[in-house]
Design a protein around this motif. Structure first.
Motif, PDB file in Angstrom:
ATOM      1  N   GLY A   1       0.813  -1.213   0.000  1.00 14.13           N
ATOM      2  CA  GLY A   1       0.000   0.000   0.000  1.00 14.13           C
ATOM      3  C   GLY A   1       0.846   1.262   0.000  1.00 14.13           C
ATOM      4  O   GLY A   1       1.940   1.315  -0.554  1.00 14.13           O
ATOM      5  N   ASP A   2       0.323   2.294   0.653  1.00 12.82           N
ATOM      6  CA  ASP A   2       0.987   3.589   0.745  1.00 12.82           C
ATOM      7  C   ASP A   2       2.248   3.449   1.598  1.00 12.82           C
ATOM      8  O   ASP A   2       2.180   3.117   2.777  1.00 12.82           O
ATOM      9  CB  ASP A   2       0.025   4.600   1.380  1.00 12.82           C
ATOM     10  CG  ASP A   2       0.557   6.028   1.336  1.00 12.82           C
ATOM     11  OD1 ASP A   2       1.765   6.206   1.087  1.00 12.82           O
ATOM     12  OD2 ASP A   2      -0.239   6.956   1.549  1.00 12.82           O
ATOM     13  N   ARG A   3       3.414   3.702   0.997  1.00 12.17           N
ATOM     14  CA  ARG A   3       4.677   3.510   1.700  1.00 12.17           C
ATOM     15  C   ARG A   3       5.240   4.819   2.244  1.00 12.17           C
ATOM     16  O   ARG A   3       6.360   4.848   2.761  1.00 12.17           O
ATOM     17  CB  ARG A   3       5.692   2.845   0.773  1.00 12.17           C
ATOM     18  CG  ARG A   3       5.299   1.433   0.355  1.00 12.17           C
ATOM     19  CD  ARG A   3       6.247   0.824  -0.650  1.00 12.17           C
ATOM     20  NE  ARG A   3       7.614   0.867  -0.146  1.00 12.17           N
ATOM     21  CZ  ARG A   3       8.586   1.574  -0.713  1.00 12.17           C
ATOM     22  NH1 ARG A   3       8.331   2.316  -1.770  1.00 12.17           N
ATOM     23  NH2 ARG A   3       9.807   1.548  -0.222  1.00 12.17           N
ATOM     24  N   ARG A   4       4.499   5.907   2.133  1.00 11.56           N
ATOM     25  CA  ARG A   4       5.008   7.175   2.642  1.00 11.56           C
ATOM     26  C   ARG A   4       5.267   7.103   4.144  1.00 11.56           C
ATOM     27  O   ARG A   4       4.450   6.586   4.896  1.00 11.56           O
ATOM     28  CB  ARG A   4       4.005   8.302   2.342  1.00 11.56           C
ATOM     29  CG  ARG A   4       4.028   8.766   0.887  1.00 11.56           C
ATOM     30  CD  ARG A   4       3.002   9.845   0.636  1.00 11.56           C
ATOM     31  NE  ARG A   4       1.644   9.314   0.686  1.00 11.56           N
ATOM     32  CZ  ARG A   4       0.544  10.053   0.516  1.00 11.56           C
ATOM     33  NH1 ARG A   4       0.651  11.360   0.325  1.00 11.56           N
ATOM     34  NH2 ARG A   4      -0.641   9.485   0.553  1.00 11.56           N
TER      35      ARG A   4
ATOM     36  N   ASP B   1      -0.072  11.490   6.151  1.00 11.22           N
ATOM     37  CA  ASP B   1       0.215  10.140   5.665  1.00 11.22           C
ATOM     38  C   ASP B   1       1.652   9.721   5.965  1.00 11.22           C
ATOM     39  O   ASP B   1       1.922   8.531   6.164  1.00 11.22           O
ATOM     40  CB  ASP B   1      -0.052  10.049   4.161  1.00 11.22           C
ATOM     41  CG  ASP B   1      -1.540  10.023   3.836  1.00 11.22           C
ATOM     42  OD1 ASP B   1      -2.325   9.600   4.704  1.00 11.22           O
ATOM     43  OD2 ASP B   1      -1.926  10.424   2.724  1.00 11.22           O
ATOM     44  N   GLU B   2       2.583  10.672   5.981  1.00 11.19           N
ATOM     45  CA  GLU B   2       3.961  10.348   6.351  1.00 11.19           C
ATOM     46  C   GLU B   2       4.037   9.990   7.829  1.00 11.19           C
ATOM     47  O   GLU B   2       4.739   9.046   8.211  1.00 11.19           O
ATOM     48  CB  GLU B   2       4.883  11.527   6.050  1.00 11.19           C
ATOM     49  CG  GLU B   2       5.133  11.746   4.572  1.00 11.19           C
ATOM     50  CD  GLU B   2       6.049  12.928   4.318  1.00 11.19           C
ATOM     51  OE1 GLU B   2       6.970  12.803   3.486  1.00 11.19           O
ATOM     52  OE2 GLU B   2       5.851  13.983   4.969  1.00 11.19           O
TER      53      GLU B   2
ATOM     54  N   VAL C   1       3.575  18.224  11.764  1.00 13.70           N
ATOM     55  CA  VAL C   1       2.419  18.270  10.852  1.00 13.70           C
ATOM     56  C   VAL C   1       1.821  19.674  10.830  1.00 13.70           C
ATOM     57  O   VAL C   1       1.586  20.247   9.762  1.00 13.70           O
ATOM     58  CB  VAL C   1       1.354  17.229  11.264  1.00 13.70           C
ATOM     59  CG1 VAL C   1       0.106  17.375  10.385  1.00 13.70           C
ATOM     60  CG2 VAL C   1       1.914  15.807  11.129  1.00 13.70           C
ATOM     61  N   ASP C   2       1.595  20.239  12.010  1.00 17.68           N
ATOM     62  CA  ASP C   2       0.991  21.574  12.075  1.00 17.68           C
ATOM     63  C   ASP C   2       1.863  22.642  11.417  1.00 17.68           C
ATOM     64  O   ASP C   2       1.351  23.664  10.954  1.00 17.68           O
ATOM     65  CB  ASP C   2       0.721  21.965  13.533  1.00 17.68           C
ATOM     66  CG  ASP C   2      -0.443  21.184  14.129  1.00 17.68           C
ATOM     67  OD1 ASP C   2      -1.129  20.480  13.362  1.00 17.68           O
ATOM     68  OD2 ASP C   2      -0.658  21.284  15.351  1.00 17.68           O
TER      69      ASP C   2
ATOM     70  N   HIS D   1      -4.188   5.950  10.990  1.00 14.06           N
ATOM     71  CA  HIS D   1      -4.593   7.212  10.370  1.00 14.06           C
ATOM     72  C   HIS D   1      -5.662   7.898  11.230  1.00 14.06           C
ATOM     73  O   HIS D   1      -5.602   9.118  11.470  1.00 14.06           O
ATOM     74  CB  HIS D   1      -5.118   6.965   8.953  1.00 14.06           C
ATOM     75  CG  HIS D   1      -5.117   8.182   8.084  1.00 14.06           C
ATOM     76  ND1 HIS D   1      -6.047   9.196   8.215  1.00 14.06           N
ATOM     77  CD2 HIS D   1      -4.289   8.571   7.088  1.00 14.06           C
ATOM     78  CE1 HIS D   1      -5.800  10.140   7.317  1.00 14.06           C
ATOM     79  NE2 HIS D   1      -4.730   9.787   6.630  1.00 14.06           N
ATOM     80  N   ARG D   2      -6.626   7.123  11.713  1.00 17.07           N
ATOM     81  CA  ARG D   2      -7.661   7.701  12.578  1.00 17.07           C
ATOM     82  C   ARG D   2      -7.044   8.225  13.873  1.00 17.07           C
ATOM     83  O   ARG D   2      -7.415   9.304  14.368  1.00 17.07           O
ATOM     84  CB  ARG D   2      -8.736   6.649  12.882  1.00 17.07           C
ATOM     85  CG  ARG D   2      -9.584   6.257  11.684  1.00 17.07           C
ATOM     86  CD  ARG D   2     -10.790   5.414  12.101  1.00 17.07           C
ATOM     87  NE  ARG D   2     -10.397   4.152  12.708  1.00 17.07           N
ATOM     88  CZ  ARG D   2     -10.196   3.035  12.016  1.00 17.07           C
ATOM     89  NH1 ARG D   2     -10.332   3.037  10.691  1.00 17.07           N
ATOM     90  NH2 ARG D   2      -9.855   1.914  12.636  1.00 17.07           N
TER      91      ARG D   2
END
Length: 407
Positions: A87-90, A233-234, A225-226, A200-201
């Protein structure tokens, strides 16, 4: 088109399931694989160069001409993985190279520095004490893996990351699928997706929190992130990596280390009576057991000479840590377990820029767990013979599925 490997090449990893669980390779396998760089056949029918000597492994793992990115065509996979299976590997910086890897790793370096790990040692000690209470209440006999080896690192990494330990069954099952070379691809895809969705949640809730909690994911959400330095996602990808690596490796080391020490009662007793030597003992356990037994695969991005062998760009190579840690040119009597040897130059955590970032935490957990186990259970002994213990032969991280003990 992939060209099948010649069938006369030795198969790596070997499939001998009858050996002693404390011995990475038996004598015949050592003769077949150890020594100069050797060409081998992989389960995917591709070929790769096996690098086994201590100096050669270190040279390979620090050389920028070897890529850790498994999405590159020709990467020496140890199992058949359909495109996109992970899947997403980020954010999964363990499989990244260069500046991309360095950017994400730098965000975590301070968190796992020795001084920060020392700060949380009281938490580790409390976690170990609770686990040993559970072991005592469950037996004798009782399973040391179920009551100590697995819950101790799981509880600690959950606390550090800010992941609810109540969900440990969910993420442990999915973690094991991801590192099981025999897991069906469709299960790998499903479990990757479920684990990323879960995290993710959790990450989104931490990003949205008005007053972030004092845990690693919350701090990264607030500070990275902010501020736009890190995508959600990373951060999810980093969380997946840290959650899996943060409990699987140490859990298997605690189980195997206990089995080894119980074969050496004097060493086990000395651990209780001479805890000051525990740091040296931990290094020798890491060297001797080397639980990443299938090795670290890399793809060569330029022609590189290793151990007198020219490995050409586009060819696969595998650094076999377990054999490097049993190299006679690096360690005197390498097949002897000697807790008083100077074993700090082992490569059990890898080497170079991809060396395990969590090793200070793993060392502390292993040291505290073993010292307290020896103190609380001085008459501990196995309740089953080694040949009957269930082992994790198909796992990227080798270990025991169970270790029944009595006292």
């Amino acid at each position: 088109m992939t060209i099948a490997a010649p069938t006369d090449l030795p198969l790596w990893p070997p499939t001998n399931l009858d050996r002693d669980p404390l011995v990475p390779l038996d004598a015949g396998e050592r003769r077949r694989f150890a020594g100069p760089v050797t060409r081998v056949r992989l389960p995917t029918d591709a070929t790769a160069w096996l690098v086994t000597r201590h100096a050669d492994v270190k040279q390979m793992l620090r050389h920028p001409g070897f890529s850790a990115d498994l999405s590159r065509p020709g990467f020496p996979l140890l199992r058949r993985i359909p495109p996109g299976a992970f899947g997403d590997r980020r954010g999964g910086f363990l499989r990244m190279d260069g500046a991309e890897h360095a950017r994400l790793r730098r965000m975590l370096t301070a968190e796992f520095m020795i001084r920060n790990v020392r700060r949380i040692e009281p938490l580790i000690r409390q976690t170990v004490d609770r686990a040993l209470d559970d072991l005592h209440a469950a037996g004798p006999p009782a399973d040391l893996v179920t009551h100590v080896a697995l819950p101790v690192p799981s509880m600690v990494i959950c606390h550090l990351l800010g992941v609810p330990y109540a969900d440990h069954d969910f993420f442990q099952e999915r973690s094991r699928t991801l590192i099981d070379r025999d897991a069906p691809p469709e299960r790998v895809q499903r479990h990757v997706r479920e684990l990323r969705d879960y995290l993710h949640r959790l990450v989104e809730a931490k990003v949205a929190a008005g007053e972030p909690a004092d845990d690693l994911l919350s701090r990264l959400a607030r500070d990275r992130v902010d501020t736009g330095q890190l995508a959600v996602d990373e951060l999810v990808g980093m969380a997946v990596l840290l959650l899996i690596a943060g409990h699987e490796t140490t859990a298997n080391m605690i189980g195997l280390s206990t089995l080894l020490l119980l074969r050496h009662p004097a060493r086990y007793a000395a651990l209780r009576d001479d805890a000051a030597n525990a740091d040296g003992l931990v290094d020798e356990l890491l060297r001797y057991l080397s639980i990443v037994r299938a090795g670290l695969p890399r793809l060569t991005t330029e022609d590189v000479e290793i151990g007198g062998r020219l490995i050409r760009a586009g060819e696969g190579a595998i650094a076999v840590l377990s054999l490097a840690n049993r190299d006679r040119t690096a360690f005197d009597r390498p097949d002897d377990f000697d807790p008083y040897r100077a074993a700090q130059q082992h490569v059990a955590f890898g080497f170079g820029v991809h060396q395990c970032i969590g090793q200070p935490l793993a060392r502390a957990e292993l040291r505290i767990a073993l010292v307290e186990l020896a103190r609380r259970f001085p008459r501990l002994r196995p309740a089953a013979t080694a040949g009957r213990l269930p082992t994790r032969d198909s796992s990227v991280v080798y270990g025991l599925d169970a270790l029944p003990v009595t006292w």
